[in-house]
Design an enzyme around this catalytic site. Structure first.
Site, PDB file in Angstrom:
ATOM      1  N   GLU A   1      65.608  24.841  34.829  1.00 39.27           N
ATOM      2  CA  GLU A   1      66.771  24.430  35.596  1.00 39.27           C
ATOM      3  C   GLU A   1      66.952  22.915  35.550  1.00 39.27           C
ATOM      4  OE1 GLU A   1      64.354  26.336  36.626  1.00 39.27           O
ATOM      5  OE2 GLU A   1      65.076  28.101  37.696  1.00 39.27           O
TER       6      GLU A   1
ATOM      7  N   PRO B   1      52.711  29.857  24.741  1.00 34.03           N
ATOM      8  CA  PRO B   1      52.727  30.510  26.055  1.00 34.03           C
ATOM      9  C   PRO B   1      53.571  29.738  27.066  1.00 34.03           C
ATOM     10  CG  PRO B   1      50.506  30.339  25.193  1.00 34.03           C
ATOM     11  CD  PRO B   1      51.364  29.452  24.347  1.00 34.03           C
ATOM     12  N   ARG B   2      54.008  30.453  28.081  1.00 40.40           N
ATOM     13  CA  ARG B   2      54.815  29.836  29.142  1.00 40.40           C
ATOM     14  C   ARG B   2      54.025  28.755  29.852  1.00 40.40           C
ATOM     15  NH1 ARG B   2      57.607  27.474  31.986  1.00 40.40           N
ATOM     16  NH2 ARG B   2      59.123  28.132  33.545  1.00 40.40           N
TER      17      ARG B   2
ATOM     18  N   LEU C   1      53.376  21.043  26.978  1.00 38.21           N
ATOM     19  CA  LEU C   1      54.688  21.250  27.603  1.00 38.21           C
ATOM     20  C   LEU C   1      55.720  20.298  27.012  1.00 38.21           C
ATOM     21  CD1 LEU C   1      53.833  21.620  31.393  1.00 38.21           C
ATOM     22  CD2 LEU C   1      54.921  23.358  29.967  1.00 38.21           C
ATOM     23  N   GLY C   2      56.982  20.733  27.023  1.00 42.88           N
ATOM     24  CA  GLY C   2      58.092  19.855  26.674  1.00 42.88           C
ATOM     25  C   GLY C   2      58.377  19.710  25.198  1.00 42.88           C
ATOM     26  N   GLU C   3      57.713  20.501  24.334  1.00 47.12           N
ATOM     27  CA  GLU C   3      57.898  20.350  22.891  1.00 47.12           C
ATOM     28  C   GLU C   3      58.690  21.484  22.247  1.00 47.12           C
ATOM     29  OE1 GLU C   3      54.634  18.111  20.646  1.00 47.12           O
ATOM     30  OE2 GLU C   3      53.530  19.627  21.749  1.00 47.12           O
TER      31      GLU C   3
ATOM     32  N   ASN D   1      65.380  31.281  28.350  1.00 47.24           N
ATOM     33  CA  ASN D   1      66.537  30.702  27.679  1.00 47.24           C
ATOM     34  C   ASN D   1      66.429  30.878  26.161  1.00 47.24           C
ATOM     35  OD1 ASN D   1      68.758  29.204  26.978  1.00 47.24           O
ATOM     36  ND2 ASN D   1      68.044  27.297  27.888  1.00 47.24           N
TER      37      ASN D   1
ATOM     38  N   SER E   1      68.951  29.803  24.133  1.00 43.32           N
ATOM     39  CA  SER E   1      69.912  28.906  23.491  1.00 43.32           C
ATOM     40  C   SER E   1      69.240  27.818  22.654  1.00 43.32           C
ATOM     41  CB  SER E   1      70.825  28.267  24.532  1.00 43.32           C
ATOM     42  OG  SER E   1      70.124  27.396  25.383  1.00 43.32           O
ATOM     43  N   GLU E   2      68.059  27.346  23.064  1.00 46.15           N
ATOM     44  CA  GLU E   2      67.384  26.305  22.280  1.00 46.15           C
ATOM     45  C   GLU E   2      67.010  26.814  20.895  1.00 46.15           C
ATOM     46  OE1 GLU E   2      65.285  23.236  25.399  1.00 46.15           O
ATOM     47  OE2 GLU E   2      64.125  24.960  24.747  1.00 46.15           O
TER      48      GLU E   2
END
Length: 441
Positions: free
Chosen positions: A68, A280-281, A321-323, A348, A350-351
């Protein structure tokens, strides 16, 4: 009568959250000890700011977690461009989101942790920051926040508004319906994700004139600057993957690795030089997967350790994270997790579509079902939904064996993404400007 009952239920809620405040403080300390709260900034969760409020107008954007929050960033940047004299305050709840988003925001944006929805924390937060408008993302409907904003004359908007079936059933019961009706009546704008979501908000007695469609902000995948070190790291991995067939399983939840690894074992028999990238999440889950595979004798490369894909290594586990957006560019195929187990809510897509991946997902996609339906409506090849291991295995075999089919799905995903993402931020801004910001200026 309904308004009176709503105020009565809210009075009970406020009293309960006031009484629970000491327990929440102890809970916060426990979370801090476990590393789930920021070690230095945990007091922000109690509404105590770590910075002073600048003079002038201030808009507060709030998102609970990483997805979000990332969706809100393009709108925040647009807001900074259109209203440069306005201060933007952004909050999230989850520490992992904070660590990623803090480097993605424009300079001048203030970033804090969101307060608990207790009377003391929320009153302290609103009293310190005095926002002129509050923009909430998705499903952040907290009574003390909303009623506190209304009491102080602060304009409210809910963007990408959604409510799960479970939440809808809970709110629509005889006890809570007066409260949610009262809360929704305080908003100047609700922008739902889909027609179904709009119907749910209307059934919960949101005023019809405040419900307006604008498009899904999660389509707003933007180019985010990364450091030179990060660029080198991605380029190095790209070289390691050169001349090897690759697929990625992203946002995998606990239990879904069994599906992914089961498919991997079949594919690697057919394509010995193939690489499966598992993202993984949660990073700690990645380390657990790598440890289990190593115990079984498998060769695994772990991203956090900067391990290389040596010959004979067919599994690359990303425990960072973030990659994800940049990693999608390295794989022609993306299987989006959080969708293969009952009760899952999807992630998501869309990425992956923006990066030109052939997009596959399970059928348990929750509130992302509108995104899947929209993309498939524009082009049926843009997203492929599969059920479990056998269907996923068959779909991947077909994609690896037929270059034309793979290319068609990649092109369909990318074109559909661009069609759906065009103009979303400007449309949302126009709605906010008309329904919310004009009340402020």
């Amino acid at each position: 009568m309904v308004g009176y009952r709503g105020k009565l239920v809210y009075t009970v809620y406020r009293a309960l959250t006031y009484g629970l405040s000491p327990l929440l403080y102890l809970h916060l300390q426990w979370r801090k000890l476990r590393g789930l709260e920021h070690p230095l900034r945990w007091q922000e969760r109690l509404g105590r700011p770590s910075l002073s409020r600048p003079p002038g107008q201030l808009f507060w954007f709030h998102a609970v977690s990483l997805g979000e929050g990332m969706a809100a960033i393009p709108l925040i940047k647009y807001c900074v461009q259109r209203s440069p004299d306005t201060t933007i305050l952004m909050t999230t709840t989850i520490t992992s989101a904070f660590e990623v988003i803090k480097n993605r925001l424009p300079s001048g944006v203030i970033y804090q942790f969101a307060p608990f929805d207790t009377p003391a924390a929320m009153d302290a937060f609103l009293g310190s920051w005095k926002p002129n408008a509050i923009i909430l993302m998705e499903s952040e409907l907290w009574p003390n926040l909303i009623m506190g904003a209304s009491k102080n004359g602060i304009a409210l908007a809910l963007l990408n508004a959604r409510m799960s079936e479970k939440s809808f059933n809970r709110w629509s019961g005889p006890v809570l319906l007066p409260l949610i009706s009262l809360m929704l009546s305080q908003f100047s704008l609700i922008a739902p994700l889909s027609t179904m979501q709009a119907i749910r908000f209307q059934l919960l007695e949101a005023p019809p004139f405040i419900i307006n469609f604008s498009g899904d902000l999660k389509y707003t995948v933007e180019e985010i600057g990364i450091s030179e070190r990060e660029v080198r790291s991605i380029e190095d991995l790209q070289l390691q993957l050169a001349h090897r067939q690759v697929w990625m399983a992203s946002s995998i939840h606990k239990g879904e690795e069994e599906v992914v690894l089961g498919v991997h074992k079949v594919l690697v028999q057919m394509l010995p030089d193939m690489v499966t990238i598992i993202v993984p999440r949660y990073p700690h889950h990645g380390r657990e997967i790598a440890l289990e595979l190593q115990k079984e004798g498998s060769n695994v490369a772990l991203r956090s350790r900067h391990e290389k894909l040596m010959p004979g290594t067919n599994i690359y586990v990303v425990d960072t994270l973030g990659e994800l957006k940049n990693l999608y560019r390295l794989s022609p195929i993306a299987v989006i997790g959080g969708s293969f187990l009952p009760g899952s809510a999807g992630h998501n897509i869309s990425e992956a579509a923006a990066a030109g991946c052939a997009v596959l997902t399970g059928h348990n996609v929750g509130h992302f079902s509108h995104m899947v339906v929209e993309m498939q409506r524009l082009n049926p090849l843009s997203v492929l939904q599969v059920s479990g291991k056998s269907e996923l295995e068959a779909a991947l075999i077909k994609l690896f064996n037929d270059a034309k089919v793979l290319e068609a799905r990649r092109l369909a995903a990318k074109q559909t993404f661009h069609a759906l993402s065009s103009g979303v931020v400007a449309d949302v801004w126009n709605l906010l400007d008309f329904h919310v910001f004009r009340r402020v200026f």
